[in-house]
Design a protein around this motif. Structure first.
Motif, mmCIF file in Angstrom:
data_model
loop_
_atom_site.group_PDB
_atom_site.id
_atom_site.type_symbol
_atom_site.label_atom_id
_atom_site.label_comp_id
_atom_site.label_asym_id
_atom_site.label_seq_id
_atom_site.Cartn_x
_atom_site.Cartn_y
_atom_site.Cartn_z
ATOM 1 N N MET A 9 0.819 -1.213 0.000
ATOM 2 C CA MET A 9 0.000 0.000 0.000
ATOM 3 C C MET A 9 0.855 1.267 0.000
ATOM 4 S SD MET A 9 -3.165 -0.917 -0.139
ATOM 5 C CE MET A 9 -4.115 0.450 0.472
ATOM 6 N N SER A 10 2.052 1.203 0.546
ATOM 7 C CA SER A 10 2.939 2.370 0.639
ATOM 8 C C SER A 10 3.731 2.631 -0.631
ATOM 9 C CB SER A 10 3.929 2.177 1.796
ATOM 10 O OG SER A 10 3.258 2.059 3.009
ATOM 11 N N GLN A 11 3.686 1.727 -1.595
ATOM 12 C CA GLN A 11 4.493 1.888 -2.807
ATOM 13 C C GLN A 11 4.155 3.158 -3.577
ATOM 14 O OE1 GLN A 11 3.970 -1.653 -5.124
ATOM 15 N NE2 GLN A 11 5.406 -2.833 -3.904
ATOM 16 N N ASN A 12 2.887 3.512 -3.643
ATOM 17 C CA ASN A 12 2.482 4.657 -4.443
ATOM 18 C C ASN A 12 2.138 5.892 -3.616
ATOM 19 O OD1 ASN A 12 2.490 3.521 -7.216
ATOM 20 N ND2 ASN A 12 1.159 2.046 -6.214
ATOM 21 N N TYR A 13 1.657 5.670 -2.402
ATOM 22 C CA TYR A 13 1.296 6.784 -1.520
ATOM 23 C C TYR A 13 1.698 6.420 -0.107
ATOM 24 C CZ TYR A 13 -1.711 8.083 -5.422
ATOM 25 O OH TYR A 13 -2.171 8.415 -6.668
ATOM 26 N N PRO A 14 2.324 7.353 0.616
ATOM 27 C CA PRO A 14 2.679 7.041 2.009
ATOM 28 C C PRO A 14 1.422 6.833 2.857
ATOM 29 C CG PRO A 14 3.192 9.339 1.463
ATOM 30 C CD PRO A 14 2.701 8.684 0.208
ATOM 31 N N ILE A 15 1.556 6.005 3.865
ATOM 32 C CA ILE A 15 0.455 5.761 4.796
ATOM 33 C C ILE A 15 0.808 6.444 6.115
ATOM 34 C CG2 ILE A 15 -0.850 4.029 6.080
ATOM 35 C CD1 ILE A 15 -0.413 2.105 3.819
ATOM 36 N N PRO A 16 0.107 7.518 6.441
ATOM 37 C CA PRO A 16 0.378 8.187 7.725
ATOM 38 C C PRO A 16 0.129 7.241 8.899
ATOM 39 C CG PRO A 16 -1.069 9.523 6.327
ATOM 40 C CD PRO A 16 -0.945 8.185 5.682
ATOM 41 N N PRO A 17 0.847 7.411 9.995
ATOM 42 C CA PRO A 17 0.698 6.502 11.151
ATOM 43 C C PRO A 17 -0.735 6.367 11.655
ATOM 44 C CG PRO A 17 2.619 7.892 11.434
ATOM 45 C CD PRO A 17 1.914 8.396 10.208
ATOM 46 N N LYS A 18 -1.488 7.458 11.708
ATOM 47 C CA LYS A 18 -2.871 7.365 12.206
ATOM 48 C C LYS A 18 -3.748 6.536 11.258
ATOM 49 C CE LYS A 18 -2.934 11.473 15.058
ATOM 50 N NZ LYS A 18 -3.552 12.751 15.364
ATOM 51 N N LEU A 19 -3.522 6.685 9.961
ATOM 52 C CA LEU A 19 -4.260 5.870 8.995
ATOM 53 C C LEU A 19 -3.900 4.406 9.176
ATOM 54 C CD1 LEU A 19 -6.005 5.222 6.536
ATOM 55 C CD2 LEU A 19 -4.123 6.011 5.067
ATOM 56 N N TRP A 20 -2.616 4.107 9.347
ATOM 57 C CA TRP A 20 -2.202 2.716 9.520
ATOM 58 C C TRP A 20 -2.822 2.118 10.784
ATOM 59 C CZ3 TRP A 20 -1.336 -1.318 7.080
ATOM 60 C CH2 TRP A 20 -0.828 -2.449 7.706
ATOM 61 N N GLN A 21 -2.819 2.873 11.869
ATOM 62 C CA GLN A 21 -3.432 2.375 13.105
ATOM 63 C C GLN A 21 -4.909 2.056 12.888
ATOM 64 O OE1 GLN A 21 -2.009 1.364 15.868
ATOM 65 N NE2 GLN A 21 -0.050 1.909 14.950
ATOM 66 N N GLU A 22 -5.593 2.920 12.145
ATOM 67 C CA GLU A 22 -7.012 2.687 11.847
ATOM 68 C C GLU A 22 -7.183 1.437 10.976
ATOM 69 O OE1 GLU A 22 -11.006 3.591 12.208
ATOM 70 O OE2 GLU A 22 -9.393 4.805 13.052
ATOM 71 N N LEU A 23 -6.335 1.303 9.955
ATOM 72 C CA LEU A 23 -6.419 0.133 9.070
ATOM 73 C C LEU A 23 -6.191 -1.163 9.841
ATOM 74 C CD1 LEU A 23 -4.628 1.300 5.794
ATOM 75 C CD2 LEU A 23 -7.018 0.599 6.044
#
Length: 184
Positions: A14-28
């Protein structure tokens, strides 16, 4: 951030094209359901749920009303996505080998998008990949049977190597006997 190997694989893809902010990752992480699917078992999901294939091979089959069998329309392998619309296209998804998948329920997708609109960028990329893969068969129409098999071997090496002749020939639009008679 502690991640399981499966979560790490999903995060990296998922991070290959767009970074995943930490809060988004925690939610995911709170909505990811990691599942093991045994060979010959079907994936189950509600309409508009999303499956991400971590490893293995899933075959999409569509009921063919004029034939007594189901037609293979796609092979979905590692780092690919299934967006469930089977009720609309009369399809089903069967594991061709033991597989590991991540399930994200549609209701959870909506919640994540509501809290983190940037996640839409990730989903647009995933859905774009799905559409590119699903239009693959249309590119084979003008090729000879041998050329179709060679192209399939190049583009779907895992399916070419592991899937049954019946499934491969169905996907390529030929009988299993005809497929088997072509020397590659």
């Amino acid at each position: 951030m502690n991640r399981t190997d499966q979560e790490q694989q999903f995060f990296e893809y998922m991070s290959q094209n767009y970074p995943i902010p930490p809060k988004l990752w925690q939610e995911l992480k709170t909505v990811l359901e990691i599942k093991k699917i045994k060979k010959n078992r079907y994936l189950t999901a509600e309409q508009f749920d999303l499956h991400f294939i971590l490893d293995g091979m899933i075959i999409k089959r569509i009921e063919n009303e004029s034939e007594p069998h189901e037609e293979v329309v796609d092979f979905i392998s590692t780092n690919q996505l299934i967006y469930h619309i089977e009720k609309m296209d009369h399809s089903q998804f069967e594991a061709d080998v033991d597989s590991t998948v991540i399930l994200i329920r549609n209701s959870n997708l909506s919640k994540v998008l509501e809290k983190h609109p940037i996640f839409l960028n990730h989903l647009e990329h995933l859905f774009g990949e799905v559409l590119l893969r699903r239009s693959y068969r249309g590119k084979l129409i003008h090729l000879t049977a041998r050329e179709r098999i060679l192209k399939f071997k190049e583009d779907y090496p895992e399916a070419y190597k592991y899937c049954s002749v019946n499934d491969k020939s169905s996907f390529l639009g030929m009988t299993a006997a005809y497929y088997s008679n072509i020397n590659i």
